[in-house]
Design a protein around this motif. Structure first.
Motif, PDB file in Angstrom:
ATOM      1  N   SER A 166       7.424  14.524  -2.759  1.00 52.18           N
ATOM      2  CA  SER A 166       6.330  14.910  -3.250  1.00 52.18           C
ATOM      3  C   SER A 166       5.603  13.435  -3.030  1.00 52.18           C
ATOM      4  O   SER A 166       6.001  12.501  -3.313  1.00 52.18           O
ATOM      5  N   LEU A 167       4.223  13.944  -3.142  1.00 51.90           N
ATOM      6  CA  LEU A 167       3.260  12.638  -3.002  1.00 51.90           C
ATOM      7  C   LEU A 167       2.404  12.921  -4.201  1.00 51.90           C
ATOM      8  O   LEU A 167       2.047  14.165  -4.097  1.00 51.90           O
ATOM      9  N   LEU A 168       2.229  12.353  -4.987  1.00 46.64           N
ATOM     10  CA  LEU A 168       1.513  12.552  -6.165  1.00 46.64           C
ATOM     11  C   LEU A 168       0.363  11.530  -6.442  1.00 46.64           C
ATOM     12  O   LEU A 168       0.173  10.505  -5.755  1.00 46.64           O
ATOM     13  N   SER A 169      -0.876  11.972  -7.218  1.00 46.81           N
ATOM     14  CA  SER A 169      -1.921  11.106  -7.401  1.00 46.81           C
ATOM     15  C   SER A 169      -2.404  10.960  -8.731  1.00 46.81           C
ATOM     16  O   SER A 169      -2.115  12.007  -9.396  1.00 46.81           O
ATOM     17  N   ILE A 170      -2.757  10.013  -9.361  1.00 42.96           N
ATOM     18  CA  ILE A 170      -3.099   9.771 -10.854  1.00 42.96           C
ATOM     19  C   ILE A 170      -4.202   8.940 -10.964  1.00 42.96           C
ATOM     20  O   ILE A 170      -4.428   7.788 -10.299  1.00 42.96           O
ATOM     21  N   GLY A 171      -5.301   9.105 -12.076  1.00 36.60           N
ATOM     22  CA  GLY A 171      -6.156   8.286 -12.259  1.00 36.60           C
ATOM     23  C   GLY A 171      -6.147   8.171 -13.519  1.00 36.60           C
ATOM     24  O   GLY A 171      -5.601   8.645 -14.424  1.00 36.60           O
ATOM     25  N   LEU A 181       8.262   7.562   0.694  1.00 37.24           N
ATOM     26  CA  LEU A 181       8.558   8.773   0.634  1.00 37.24           C
ATOM     27  C   LEU A 181       9.704   8.927   1.291  1.00 37.24           C
ATOM     28  O   LEU A 181      10.562  10.105   0.695  1.00 37.24           O
ATOM     29  N   ASP A 182      10.116   8.397   2.317  1.00 37.30           N
ATOM     30  CA  ASP A 182      11.662   8.740   2.870  1.00 37.30           C
ATOM     31  C   ASP A 182      12.592   8.191   2.195  1.00 37.30           C
ATOM     32  O   ASP A 182      13.617   8.773   2.252  1.00 37.30           O
ATOM     33  N   ALA A 183      12.293   7.309   1.249  1.00 35.48           N
ATOM     34  CA  ALA A 183      13.674   6.998   0.500  1.00 35.48           C
ATOM     35  C   ALA A 183      13.517   8.033  -0.738  1.00 35.48           C
ATOM     36  O   ALA A 183      14.530   7.638  -1.642  1.00 35.48           O
ATOM     37  N   GLY A 184      12.751   8.844  -0.907  1.00 32.99           N
ATOM     38  CA  GLY A 184      12.921   9.736  -2.045  1.00 32.99           C
ATOM     39  C   GLY A 184      12.235   9.290  -3.174  1.00 32.99           C
ATOM     40  O   GLY A 184      12.815   9.634  -4.304  1.00 32.99           O
ATOM     41  N   ASN A 185      11.417   8.306  -3.448  1.00 36.36           N
ATOM     42  CA  ASN A 185      11.166   7.577  -4.453  1.00 36.36           C
ATOM     43  C   ASN A 185       9.864   8.048  -5.083  1.00 36.36           C
ATOM     44  O   ASN A 185       9.389   7.346  -6.099  1.00 36.36           O
ATOM     45  N   ARG A 186       9.470   9.092  -4.965  1.00 37.69           N
ATOM     46  CA  ARG A 186       8.428  10.097  -5.566  1.00 37.69           C
ATOM     47  C   ARG A 186       7.056   9.015  -5.964  1.00 37.69           C
ATOM     48  O   ARG A 186       6.690   8.669  -6.797  1.00 37.69           O
ATOM     49  N   PRO A 187       6.452   8.716  -4.900  1.00 38.21           N
ATOM     50  CA  PRO A 187       5.149   7.741  -5.189  1.00 38.21           C
ATOM     51  C   PRO A 187       4.151   8.497  -5.812  1.00 38.21           C
ATOM     52  O   PRO A 187       3.812   9.769  -5.466  1.00 38.21           O
ATOM     53  N   ALA A 188       3.246   7.797  -6.670  1.00 33.08           N
ATOM     54  CA  ALA A 188       1.966   8.173  -7.034  1.00 33.08           C
ATOM     55  C   ALA A 188       0.946   7.247  -6.699  1.00 33.08           C
ATOM     56  O   ALA A 188       1.026   5.960  -7.061  1.00 33.08           O
ATOM     57  N   LEU A 189      -0.193   7.763  -6.016  1.00 34.11           N
ATOM     58  CA  LEU A 189      -1.313   7.106  -5.779  1.00 34.11           C
ATOM     59  C   LEU A 189      -2.076   6.671  -6.997  1.00 34.11           C
ATOM     60  O   LEU A 189      -2.401   7.705  -7.467  1.00 34.11           O
ATOM     61  N   LEU A 214      -2.152  10.944   4.950  1.00 35.32           N
ATOM     62  CA  LEU A 214      -0.484  10.933   5.091  1.00 35.32           C
ATOM     63  C   LEU A 214       0.052  12.324   5.296  1.00 35.32           C
ATOM     64  O   LEU A 214       1.091  12.447   6.363  1.00 35.32           O
ATOM     65  N   THR A 215      -0.456  13.514   4.863  1.00 35.79           N
ATOM     66  CA  THR A 215       0.051  14.663   4.980  1.00 35.79           C
ATOM     67  C   THR A 215      -0.188  15.216   6.467  1.00 35.79           C
ATOM     68  O   THR A 215       0.335  15.705   7.254  1.00 35.79           O
ATOM     69  N   ARG A 216      -1.312  14.282   7.024  1.00 35.29           N
ATOM     70  CA  ARG A 216      -1.630  14.820   8.491  1.00 35.29           C
ATOM     71  C   ARG A 216      -0.854  14.092   9.594  1.00 35.29           C
ATOM     72  O   ARG A 216      -0.305  14.748  10.474  1.00 35.29           O
ATOM     73  N   ARG A 217      -0.351  12.761   9.077  1.00 31.44           N
ATOM     74  CA  ARG A 217       0.529  12.146   9.948  1.00 31.44           C
ATOM     75  C   ARG A 217       1.910  12.612   9.938  1.00 31.44           C
ATOM     76  O   ARG A 217       2.585  12.186  10.986  1.00 31.44           O
ATOM     77  N   LEU A 218       2.509  12.866   8.734  1.00 33.28           N
ATOM     78  CA  LEU A 218       3.676  13.131   8.770  1.00 33.28           C
ATOM     79  C   LEU A 218       4.281  14.368   9.360  1.00 33.28           C
ATOM     80  O   LEU A 218       3.728  15.377   8.879  1.00 33.28           O
ATOM     81  N   PRO A 219       5.401  14.449  10.235  1.00 40.93           N
ATOM     82  CA  PRO A 219       5.828  15.714  10.657  1.00 40.93           C
ATOM     83  C   PRO A 219       6.526  16.656   9.656  1.00 40.93           C
ATOM     84  O   PRO A 219       6.470  17.740   9.838  1.00 40.93           O
ATOM     85  N   ASP A 220       6.883  16.032   8.746  1.00 43.47           N
ATOM     86  CA  ASP A 220       7.402  16.711   7.433  1.00 43.47           C
ATOM     87  C   ASP A 220       6.581  16.326   6.170  1.00 43.47           C
ATOM     88  O   ASP A 220       7.198  15.696   5.334  1.00 43.47           O
ATOM     89  N   PRO A 221       5.371  17.057   5.931  1.00 39.27           N
ATOM     90  CA  PRO A 221       4.560  16.624   5.035  1.00 39.27           C
ATOM     91  C   PRO A 221       4.978  16.928   3.456  1.00 39.27           C
ATOM     92  O   PRO A 221       5.743  17.847   3.428  1.00 39.27           O
ATOM     93  N   PRO A 222       4.769  15.956   2.577  1.00 36.39           N
ATOM     94  CA  PRO A 222       5.255  16.299   1.172  1.00 36.39           C
ATOM     95  C   PRO A 222       4.617  17.276   0.475  1.00 36.39           C
ATOM     96  O   PRO A 222       3.435  17.648   0.983  1.00 36.39           O
ATOM     97  N   SER A 223       4.931  17.804  -0.552  1.00 37.19           N
ATOM     98  CA  SER A 223       4.280  18.446  -1.487  1.00 37.19           C
ATOM     99  C   SER A 223       3.452  17.594  -2.231  1.00 37.19           C
ATOM    100  O   SER A 223       3.599  16.506  -2.289  1.00 37.19           O
ATOM    101  N   VAL A 224       2.262  18.173  -2.627  1.00 40.48           N
ATOM    102  CA  VAL A 224       0.958  17.115  -3.284  1.00 40.48           C
ATOM    103  C   VAL A 224       0.910  17.609  -4.653  1.00 40.48           C
ATOM    104  O   VAL A 224       0.827  18.770  -4.828  1.00 40.48           O
ATOM    105  N   GLN A 225       0.868  16.883  -5.525  1.00 40.42           N
ATOM    106  CA  GLN A 225       0.452  16.967  -7.024  1.00 40.42           C
ATOM    107  C   GLN A 225      -0.701  15.925  -7.625  1.00 40.42           C
ATOM    108  O   GLN A 225      -0.163  14.628  -7.202  1.00 40.42           O
ATOM    109  N   HIS A 226      -1.725  16.516  -7.947  1.00 37.71           N
ATOM    110  CA  HIS A 226      -2.578  15.445  -8.782  1.00 37.71           C
ATOM    111  C   HIS A 226      -2.244  15.615 -10.317  1.00 37.71           C
ATOM    112  O   HIS A 226      -2.442  16.631 -10.806  1.00 37.71           O
ATOM    113  N   ILE A 227      -1.833  14.566 -10.724  1.00 44.35           N
ATOM    114  CA  ILE A 227      -1.354  14.620 -12.168  1.00 44.35           C
ATOM    115  C   ILE A 227      -2.145  14.035 -13.074  1.00 44.35           C
ATOM    116  O   ILE A 227      -3.237  13.383 -12.828  1.00 44.35           O
TER     117      ILE A 227
END
Length: 294
Positions: free
Chosen positions: A150-155, A254-262, A281-294
């Motif tokens: 998963s790729l998250l984002s937070i403000g 992401l590849d290490a499974g460490n759930r990053p949040a931008l 990032l989702t465009r570049r990756l062959p296996d794009p992560p799910s995206v969550q805005h938290i």
């Protein structure tokens, strides 16, 4: 003396408790008292001894500097601080401390752990506080269990540091990726050094990638959605192609499974460049992560 309402609450709370309280008891009693407020003055974060407010400790430092608290291990009201209290408020809090929450020490912690199990989900003394397995069940069940790629984002707009950190814990963020060019903020806790310290305190890694930020001079005079769209289009065309190393650093997380949040300032990702980073990032990756805005 000019003090925030929440800072005066701390002084009144200490006065109601007889002028001093141990650190842990103070946090737990303050939490229980604030549960009665519609809009609590402080939020609390799961920490190694249960719920903890980093903002209250920042205010504590301010109050020590102003001379209304004593610089000591415990929370101690000074003589100058006694001049700032409100008798009616003190009387109300004193009744709460006497009649509603007579517990102290481990008994007090056990009560809080049972009433707010999520705040105890990162406790390192849970077996000491709740020796019975059945009493620990709710705490264990409250632990965040979100996993997967998963790729998250937070403000942090509109939030304080405790509410922000609380969201990181709830969504099981393991690496906070700061995509601000200049990680400075007037809001307590959100400048680089302090944010790094607070993340470390809740076992979240901190990674600053200034290459992904947008210079402040290009973010001035943004008045309409069209202004933002033009800025982000320019950012995607001119800036992101030069930030390959920074994007790859996120991919490693992401590849290490460490759930990053931008993270950046804006609460709405539609008005923040971090959404462009997510899309790239989702465009570049062959296996794009799910995206969550938290």
């Amino acid at each position: 003396m000019r003090l925030y309402h929440r800072q005066r609450l701390l002084l009144n709370f200490l006065a109601a408790a007889g002028g001093s309280l141990g650190r842990t008891d103070f946090q737990k009693l303050l939490f229980l008292y604030l549960r009665r407020e519609r809009d609590p003055s402080y939020q609390f974060v799961p920490h190694k001894f249960g719920g903890f407010s980093f903002q209250s400790y920042a205010d504590r430092d301010t109050l020590i500097h102003k001379g209304v608290l004593v610089a000591a291990d415990d929370w101690v009201l000074s003589e100058q601080g006694e001049e700032e209290i409100a008798p009616k408020t003190v009387s109300r809090i004193r009744a709460f401390l006497k009649d509603d929450v007579p517990e102290r020490g481990t008994e007090l912690m056990a009560r809080v752990y049972k009433e707010a199990p999520f705040l105890a989900c990162r406790s390192i003394i849970i077996e000491e506080v709740l020796p019975k397995k059945e009493d620990r069940a709710a705490v264990l069940a409250s632990r965040p269990n979100e996993e997967g790629r998963s790729l998250l984002s937070i403000g942090y707009e509109g939030d304080d540091i405790d509410g922000y950190l609380n969201r990181l814990v709830r969504y099981n963020v393991q690496t906070l990726v700061d995509v601000r060019r200049n990680p400075l903020s007037r809001k307590h806790g959100f400048s680089k050094r302090r944010l790094n310290e607070y993340c470390s305190a809740i076992d979240v890694a901190y990674l600053h990638l200034p290459e992904l930020g947008i210079p402040s001079e290009r973010r001035r005079d943004l008045k309409s959605r069209a202004d933002y769209d033009a800025l982000f289009a320019e950012y995607r065309e001119q800036d992101l192609p030069k930030a390959t190393a920074a994007l790859e650093a996120i991919e490693v997380v992401l590849d290490a499974g460490n759930r990053p949040a931008l993270t950046c300032f804006e609460a709405d990702p539609e008005f923040c460049h971090r959404l462009s980073v997510v899309d790239e990032l989702t465009r570049r990756l062959p296996d794009p992560p799910s995206v969550q805005h938290i």
